[in-house]
Design an enzyme around this catalytic site. Structure first.
Site, short mmCIF file in Angstrom:
data_model
loop_
_atom_site.label_atom_id
_atom_site.label_comp_id
_atom_site.label_asym_id
_atom_site.label_seq_id
_atom_site.Cartn_x
_atom_site.Cartn_y
_atom_site.Cartn_z
N GLU A 279 -10.68 5.99 7.55
CA GLU A 279 -9.45 6.65 8.02
C GLU A 279 -9.84 7.86 8.88
O GLU A 279 -9.64 9.01 8.52
CB GLU A 279 -8.60 7.08 6.83
CG GLU A 279 -7.17 7.42 7.19
CD GLU A 279 -6.30 7.70 5.99
OE1 GLU A 279 -5.13 8.09 6.19
OE2 GLU A 279 -6.76 7.52 4.85
N HIS B 297 1.66 5.25 -2.35
CA HIS B 297 1.10 6.28 -3.25
C HIS B 297 2.27 6.97 -3.96
O HIS B 297 2.59 8.13 -3.68
CB HIS B 297 0.31 7.32 -2.46
CG HIS B 297 -0.94 6.80 -1.83
ND1 HIS B 297 -2.18 6.92 -2.41
CD2 HIS B 297 -1.14 6.15 -0.65
CE1 HIS B 297 -3.10 6.38 -1.61
NE2 HIS B 297 -2.49 5.90 -0.53
N HIS C 179 -9.61 2.03 0.58
CA HIS C 179 -9.26 2.83 1.74
C HIS C 179 -10.55 2.96 2.57
O HIS C 179 -11.57 3.40 2.03
CB HIS C 179 -8.82 4.24 1.34
CG HIS C 179 -7.46 4.32 0.71
ND1 HIS C 179 -7.11 3.61 -0.40
CD2 HIS C 179 -6.38 5.08 1.05
CE1 HIS C 179 -5.86 3.91 -0.73
NE2 HIS C 179 -5.40 4.79 0.13
N ASP D 7 2.56 3.42 2.82
CA ASP D 7 1.57 4.46 2.53
C ASP D 7 2.26 5.64 1.84
O ASP D 7 2.98 5.47 0.88
CB ASP D 7 0.83 4.88 3.79
CG ASP D 7 -0.55 5.46 3.50
OD1 ASP D 7 -1.02 5.39 2.35
OD2 ASP D 7 -1.18 5.98 4.43
N ASN D 8 2.07 6.84 2.35
CA ASN D 8 2.56 8.04 1.67
C ASN D 8 4.01 8.36 2.03
O ASN D 8 4.50 7.99 3.10
CB ASN D 8 1.68 9.23 2.03
CG ASN D 8 0.25 9.04 1.58
OD1 ASN D 8 -0.49 8.25 2.18
ND2 ASN D 8 -0.15 9.72 0.53
N LYS E 100 1.87 10.41 -5.71
CA LYS E 100 1.89 11.60 -4.86
C LYS E 100 3.30 11.90 -4.32
O LYS E 100 3.56 13.02 -3.87
CB LYS E 100 0.99 11.41 -3.65
CG LYS E 100 -0.50 11.32 -3.90
CD LYS E 100 -1.23 11.14 -2.58
CE LYS E 100 -2.73 11.20 -2.71
NZ LYS E 100 -3.28 10.02 -3.39
N HIS F 202 0.86 -1.20 0.00
CA HIS F 202 0.00 0.00 0.00
C HIS F 202 0.89 1.24 0.00
O HIS F 202 1.43 1.63 1.03
CB HIS F 202 -0.92 -0.02 1.23
CG HIS F 202 -1.90 1.12 1.28
ND1 HIS F 202 -3.26 0.93 1.38
CD2 HIS F 202 -1.72 2.47 1.29
CE1 HIS F 202 -3.88 2.10 1.43
NE2 HIS F 202 -2.96 3.05 1.40
#
Length: 438
Positions: free
Chosen positions: A234, A82, A231, A332-333, A85, A80
């Site tokens: 959250e 991104h 998602h 994640d990010n 981004k 998972h």
């Protein structure tokens, strides 16, 4: 401790006295210690592991590389992320560290800057980071609201081809669940995802027609043979129960594909009866869950009144695992408005997850959460384990125990792919400087 020994460039060698973990060497018959470790000898030939056996008590053969008990793990699986981004923080920081601030900053940056060239540059930079740290497979979510899907999906396909053999790259569409109301547009998006051999996904929240929208998503996924990735929840709002609604939809449609659901933060705030009912349905539906501990810790319960956050923002991984639900942790990010830090280093993710989620005392088989478990959830046969006959894709660390391994960043780890060590220097941030100016 002395420096790590060099790995020969030939692709054929023996690692003597490697410390391996029971959860990541499923075929090894040995007497593992309380933390799940045993010393083993690993034979590598022609880029594959030819044998793994308990270490012999005698001195290693002169031709062997004596690791002296250093830990060897399979290459990581990051399910998972991104990377579309990634690394926009210098030009579009989160103004206040909140989820709302992240949404606004990301959307403004996307509208103004996300050309094919911009996305490709940042994606490639992110993949080089992940590869250097030892990641072998990675799933990225792609912002897919119109017209971004026409830009980012072709870039993803180009990246997947460029990185073939180094990182197994998957992508999941990311749109708000309300976008599914436009049946014609959503059908076109799903078709584009199918052409790219991707995964259909969305962000779910408690819109009034959530069940109808989920039914449409499941029906489209079934018709196109697509897996699903969500998602969900959250937030700390106890009324956010879309994880349960997803599980109910999966059961209603008798969905046979793979489903991963990320975040699920609100579950930890709900009454026991509600939580247990949700977990029972998730287990029956055969869904997998991934927690994103670093990003959730950063965004959840952030206060602007001079007070300290009072919960960790992570979901109930222990309770899920006890019910047989496959659970993972992931990056994640990375350096974007949703998380100002990170480097797609799964050792950092596991180190932080161990602290935040208490993945210790006992360690048990929690190491699978960054390797074998996400590999299975992504449909990757044999990923995240060390076994005879498998590829010689592994990481040699200096640490000889969990407390040694998880106490330092290990920047000088040795990453071996197809039996040969790779360059573990991540790219310089300065490479992206030209993308950070107007």
């Amino acid at each position: 401790m002395t420096a790590l020994p060099p790995i020969p460039a030939s692709g054929s060698f023996v690692l003597a006295g490697a410390r391996v973990h029971s959860s990541l060497t499923p075929d090894l018959k040995a007497q593992f210690d309380g933390d799940g470790f045993v010393l083993a000898d690993i034979d590598v030939a022609d880029g594959r592991i030819s044998a793994i056996a308990p270490a012999t008590p005698a001195e290693p053969h002169a031709a062997a590389i004596d690791l002296k008990g250093r830990i060897v793990l399979p290459c990581f699986v990051d399910c998972h992320t991104h990377i579309d981004k990634g690394h926009i923080w210098p030009r579009s920081p989160n103004p206040d560290g909140s989820f709302k601030g992240a949404l606004g900053a990301n959307e403004a940056d996307r509208r103004a800057r996300w050309s094919a060239r911009d996305v490709a540059r940042r994606m490639d930079f992110s993949l080089r980071c992940a590869y250097a740290h030892g990641t072998k497979a990675l799933r990225t979510h792609l912002d897919s609201g119109a017209p971004q899907e026409e830009i980012s999906w072709p870039v993803f396909e180009e990246m997947r081809a460029r990185w073939k053999g180094r990182i197994e790259l998957q992508a999941s569409a990311l749109v708000g669940i309300e976008n599914v109301r436009d049946a014609a547009w959503f059908g076109r998006l799903a078709g584009r995802v199918a052409v790219a051999r991707g995964v259909l996904g969305s962000v779910t929240y408690m819109v009034p027609d959530l069940d109808d929208l989920l039914d449409r998503m499941f029906s489209v996924a079934i018709s196109l043979g697509l897996d699903l990735d969500f998602h969900a929840d959250e937030t700390d709002n106890v009324g956010a129960i879309s994880l349960k609604r997803i599980a109910e939809a999966a059961l209603r449609h008798r969905f046979e594909g793979k489903i991963i659901v990320g975040h699920c933060c609100s579950l930890a705030r709900q009454p026991d009866a509600e939580m247990l009912d949700t977990l029972d349905k998730v287990a029956r539906a055969g869904m997998a869950v991934v927690s994103l501990p670093m990003c959730n810790l950063y965004l959840q319960d952030r206060r602007h009144d001079g007070t300290t956050p009072r919960w960790r923002g992570v979901t109930l991984l222990h309770e899920m695992k006890a019910r047989g639900i496959p659970v993972s942790v992931a990056s994640d990010n990375t350096r974007d408005p949703f998380y100002a830090y990170g480097d797609l280093d799964m050792l950092e993710v596991y180190r932080m997850a161990t602290r935040i989620l208490h993945l210790d005392h006992p360690v048990g088989d929690w190491p699978k959460a960054v390797a074998a478990t996400p590999g299975r959830a992504m449909g990757l046969a044999g990923a995240g384990v060390l076994r005879a006959g498998g590829p010689a894709d592994f990481i040699v660390f200096k640490g000889r125990s969990w407390t040694e391994l998880l106490s330092r960043p290990e920047p000088d780890r040795i990453v071996v792919r197809d039996g040969r060590h790779i360059d573990v220097r991540p790219p310089d941030y300065a490479e992206l400087d030209d993308l950070m100016v107007e």
